[in-house]
Design a protein around this motif. Structure first.
Motif, PDB file in Angstrom:
ATOM      1  N   VAL A 217      67.776  68.319 -15.764  1.00 58.06           N
ATOM      2  CA  VAL A 217      67.457  69.313 -14.755  1.00 58.06           C
ATOM      3  C   VAL A 217      68.212  70.609 -15.056  1.00 58.06           C
ATOM      4  CG1 VAL A 217      67.476  69.857 -12.285  1.00 58.06           C
ATOM      5  CG2 VAL A 217      67.115  67.489 -13.045  1.00 58.06           C
ATOM      6  N   PRO A 218      67.498  71.704 -15.338  1.00 58.44           N
ATOM      7  CA  PRO A 218      68.184  72.978 -15.580  1.00 58.44           C
ATOM      8  C   PRO A 218      68.538  73.662 -14.263  1.00 58.44           C
ATOM      9  CG  PRO A 218      65.826  73.267 -15.854  1.00 58.44           C
ATOM     10  CD  PRO A 218      66.041  71.811 -15.510  1.00 58.44           C
ATOM     11  N   VAL A 219      69.694  74.286 -14.239  1.00 53.78           N
ATOM     12  CA  VAL A 219      70.123  75.075 -13.085  1.00 53.78           C
ATOM     13  C   VAL A 219      70.656  76.398 -13.618  1.00 53.78           C
ATOM     14  CG1 VAL A 219      71.615  75.208 -11.047  1.00 53.78           C
ATOM     15  CG2 VAL A 219      70.782  72.979 -11.841  1.00 53.78           C
ATOM     16  N   GLU A 220      70.117  77.511 -13.131  1.00 49.17           N
ATOM     17  CA  GLU A 220      70.587  78.823 -13.577  1.00 49.17           C
ATOM     18  C   GLU A 220      70.781  79.735 -12.378  1.00 49.17           C
ATOM     19  OE1 GLU A 220      68.647  80.682 -16.823  1.00 49.17           O
ATOM     20  OE2 GLU A 220      68.277  78.816 -17.918  1.00 49.17           O
ATOM     21  N   THR A 221      71.781  80.574 -12.470  1.00 50.80           N
ATOM     22  CA  THR A 221      72.045  81.543 -11.417  1.00 50.80           C
ATOM     23  C   THR A 221      72.742  82.749 -12.025  1.00 50.80           C
ATOM     24  OG1 THR A 221      73.110  81.873  -9.260  1.00 50.80           O
ATOM     25  CG2 THR A 221      74.265  80.460 -10.819  1.00 50.80           C
ATOM     26  N   VAL A 222      72.507  83.910 -11.449  1.00 53.79           N
ATOM     27  CA  VAL A 222      73.154  85.150 -11.892  1.00 53.79           C
ATOM     28  C   VAL A 222      73.924  85.716 -10.719  1.00 53.79           C
ATOM     29  CG1 VAL A 222      72.796  87.478 -12.785  1.00 53.79           C
ATOM     30  CG2 VAL A 222      71.316  85.608 -13.564  1.00 53.79           C
ATOM     31  N   PHE A 223      75.150  86.116 -10.965  1.00 53.58           N
ATOM     32  CA  PHE A 223      75.979  86.674  -9.900  1.00 53.58           C
ATOM     33  C   PHE A 223      76.854  87.782 -10.470  1.00 53.58           C
ATOM     34  CE2 PHE A 223      77.839  82.774 -11.598  1.00 53.58           C
ATOM     35  CZ  PHE A 223      79.094  83.194 -12.040  1.00 53.58           C
ATOM     36  N   THR A 224      77.314  88.655  -9.586  1.00 48.77           N
ATOM     37  CA  THR A 224      78.193  89.744  -9.991  1.00 48.77           C
ATOM     38  C   THR A 224      79.563  89.547  -9.370  1.00 48.77           C
ATOM     39  OG1 THR A 224      76.355  91.306 -10.199  1.00 48.77           O
ATOM     40  CG2 THR A 224      78.567  92.239  -9.963  1.00 48.77           C
ATOM     41  N   LEU A 225      80.556  89.388 -10.215  1.00 45.19           N
ATOM     42  CA  LEU A 225      81.941  89.267  -9.742  1.00 45.19           C
ATOM     43  C   LEU A 225      82.439  90.668  -9.418  1.00 45.19           C
ATOM     44  CD1 LEU A 225      83.207  86.671 -12.348  1.00 45.19           C
ATOM     45  CD2 LEU A 225      82.434  86.254 -10.014  1.00 45.19           C
ATOM     46  N   PRO A 226      82.904  90.899  -8.174  1.00 44.49           N
ATOM     47  CA  PRO A 226      83.138  92.267  -7.707  1.00 44.49           C
ATOM     48  C   PRO A 226      84.463  92.890  -8.106  1.00 44.49           C
ATOM     49  CG  PRO A 226      83.547  90.733  -5.928  1.00 44.49           C
ATOM     50  CD  PRO A 226      83.061  89.921  -7.082  1.00 44.49           C
ATOM     51  N   GLY A 227      85.372  92.118  -8.694  1.00 43.07           N
ATOM     52  CA  GLY A 227      86.672  92.705  -9.004  1.00 43.07           C
ATOM     53  C   GLY A 227      87.428  91.934 -10.068  1.00 43.07           C
ATOM     54  N   PRO A 228      88.538  92.497 -10.549  1.00 45.60           N
ATOM     55  CA  PRO A 228      89.333  91.849 -11.595  1.00 45.60           C
ATOM     56  C   PRO A 228      89.846  90.472 -11.200  1.00 45.60           C
ATOM     57  CG  PRO A 228      89.967  94.150 -11.328  1.00 45.60           C
ATOM     58  CD  PRO A 228      89.063  93.830 -10.197  1.00 45.60           C
ATOM     59  N   GLY A 229      90.162  90.262  -9.926  1.00 50.58           N
ATOM     60  CA  GLY A 229      90.682  88.972  -9.488  1.00 50.58           C
ATOM     61  C   GLY A 229      89.675  87.860  -9.691  1.00 50.58           C
ATOM     62  N   PHE A 264      73.415  75.780 -16.386  1.00 50.36           N
ATOM     63  CA  PHE A 264      73.840  74.384 -16.408  1.00 50.36           C
ATOM     64  C   PHE A 264      72.674  73.487 -16.820  1.00 50.36           C
ATOM     65  CE2 PHE A 264      75.752  76.618 -12.769  1.00 50.36           C
ATOM     66  CZ  PHE A 264      77.093  76.588 -13.116  1.00 50.36           C
ATOM     67  N   ARG A 265      73.017  72.324 -17.351  1.00 51.28           N
ATOM     68  CA  ARG A 265      72.046  71.267 -17.606  1.00 51.28           C
ATOM     69  C   ARG A 265      72.592  69.986 -16.982  1.00 51.28           C
ATOM     70  NH1 ARG A 265      69.761  75.217 -18.470  1.00 51.28           N
ATOM     71  NH2 ARG A 265      68.692  75.910 -20.362  1.00 51.28           N
ATOM     72  N   CYS A 266      71.816  69.433 -16.049  1.00 52.12           N
ATOM     73  CA  CYS A 266      72.222  68.198 -15.394  1.00 52.12           C
ATOM     74  C   CYS A 266      71.419  67.043 -15.993  1.00 52.12           C
ATOM     75  CB  CYS A 266      71.999  68.285 -13.889  1.00 52.12           C
ATOM     76  SG  CYS A 266      72.600  66.837 -12.998  1.00 52.12           S
ATOM     77  N   HIS A 267      72.084  66.241 -16.826  1.00 53.28           N
ATOM     78  CA  HIS A 267      71.448  65.097 -17.453  1.00 53.28           C
ATOM     79  C   HIS A 267      71.467  63.931 -16.459  1.00 53.28           C
ATOM     80  CE1 HIS A 267      71.638  66.607 -21.796  1.00 53.28           C
ATOM     81  NE2 HIS A 267      72.177  67.562 -21.066  1.00 53.28           N
ATOM     82  N   VAL A 268      70.282  63.415 -16.163  1.00 47.65           N
ATOM     83  CA  VAL A 268      70.154  62.312 -15.204  1.00 47.65           C
ATOM     84  C   VAL A 268      69.823  61.048 -15.993  1.00 47.65           C
ATOM     85  CG1 VAL A 268      68.976  61.480 -13.138  1.00 47.65           C
ATOM     86  CG2 VAL A 268      69.271  63.952 -13.508  1.00 47.65           C
ATOM     87  N   LEU A 269      70.731  60.076 -15.946  1.00 48.05           N
ATOM     88  CA  LEU A 269      70.542  58.824 -16.680  1.00 48.05           C
ATOM     89  C   LEU A 269      70.653  57.634 -15.734  1.00 48.05           C
ATOM     90  CD1 LEU A 269      72.709  60.789 -18.561  1.00 48.05           C
ATOM     91  CD2 LEU A 269      71.781  59.205 -20.242  1.00 48.05           C
TER      92      LEU A 269
END
Length: 272
Positions: A217-229, A264-269
């Protein structure tokens, strides 16, 4: 209360009392004030403080609590909810600070089940136990799980060492193994800031004895980290923290925000 854990000394069943775990042979293990137990024998410790240190556990907690990896957490819960059995015993093998475990424990409880988590890092397990009071937690190694044969219905291993033979030992036939690995371009933008030469992660389907593949199962997401921390926290919780040259770290320190794709790749076995 009979525990999902077993005695690491003799393998006997552990009964969870108010302040300790005890087996029929009399081996006892005290519960820490945070609610976890240490089931890692001294002869299996390869260092004085094995696993992730306190600083890395804190960085992972801050980052994951920001919700950036929420889609992966939700996908894992959906897979647990779709398992056809009832009252599952769930084990998070390599639970870290418990971000995923807390959600997975809720998904298992919704089916009348129970959950437990183990990790080699004591600072991480402390955080996990405080985060998720409805599950059991122990300091232990995925290569020597303090769990009886065929005692687990659902086993999750998320970005943690793979111990396929040991996982097969504790899973019941028909049980599911959810194995999360990075996709080909996981955190590619972070790597672009750190390294001059980049390589994609390999995509492969391994044949593990005693298991059959159900799905990837593929899982993808895009996000913006707002600061150096936030950028530092992400960096600190990855393997890149240990193998990045100073020039790459300097480039990363210059960033005040970063848009990243998590893949991510979620391998289901299924255990056969």
């Amino acid at each position: 209360m009979l525990s999902l854990f077993r005695c690491p000394v003799c393998g006997g069943a552990l009964d969870r009392e108010e302040r300790r775990y005890v087996c029929p042979s009399g081996h006892g293990f005290d519960l820490a004030k945070e609610g976890y137990v240490n089931l890692l024998p001294a002869n299996r410790m390869h260092s004085k403080t094995p696993g992730d240190d306190k600083e890395m556990a804190a960085a992972r907690t801050r980052f994951l609590d920001g919700g950036w990896y929420g889609p992966l957490r939700d996908t894992l819960c959906q897979l647990i909810g779709g398992w056809p059995g009832e009252a599952p015993a769930l084990l998070d093998a390599g639970c870290g600070e418990g971000y995923y475990t807390a959600a997975l424990a809720g998904a298992a409880a919704a089916k009348g089940g129970r959950a437990a988590g183990i990790d080699l890092s004591k600072p991480s397990v402390k955080k996990a136990a405080k985060r998720c009071g409805g599950a059991e937690f122990a300091v232990a190694s995925v290569y020597h799980l303090p769990v009886a044969d065929r005692a687990v219905d659902l086993l999750v291993n998320c970005f943690s060492p793979l111990a396929a033979e040991e996982f097969g030992r504790v899973l019941r036939p028909g049980g599911l193994f959810l194995y999360v690995v990075p996709g080909p371009r996981h955190l590619w933008e972070l790597k672009e800031a750190l390294y001059d030469t980049l390589y994609e992660n390999p995509e492969k389907e391994e044949a593990y004895p005693g298991f059959r593949y159900v799905d990837i199962v593929p899982v993808e997401t895009v996000f913006t980290l707002p600061g150096p921390g936030e950028i530092r926290d992400l960096f600190h919780m990855t393997p890149y923290y240990w193998k990045t040259p100073k020039t790459g770290m300097a480039r990363l320190e210059e960033l005040d925000r970063l848009t990243v794709r998590a893949q991510f790749r979620c391998h289901v076995l299924e255990r056969v």
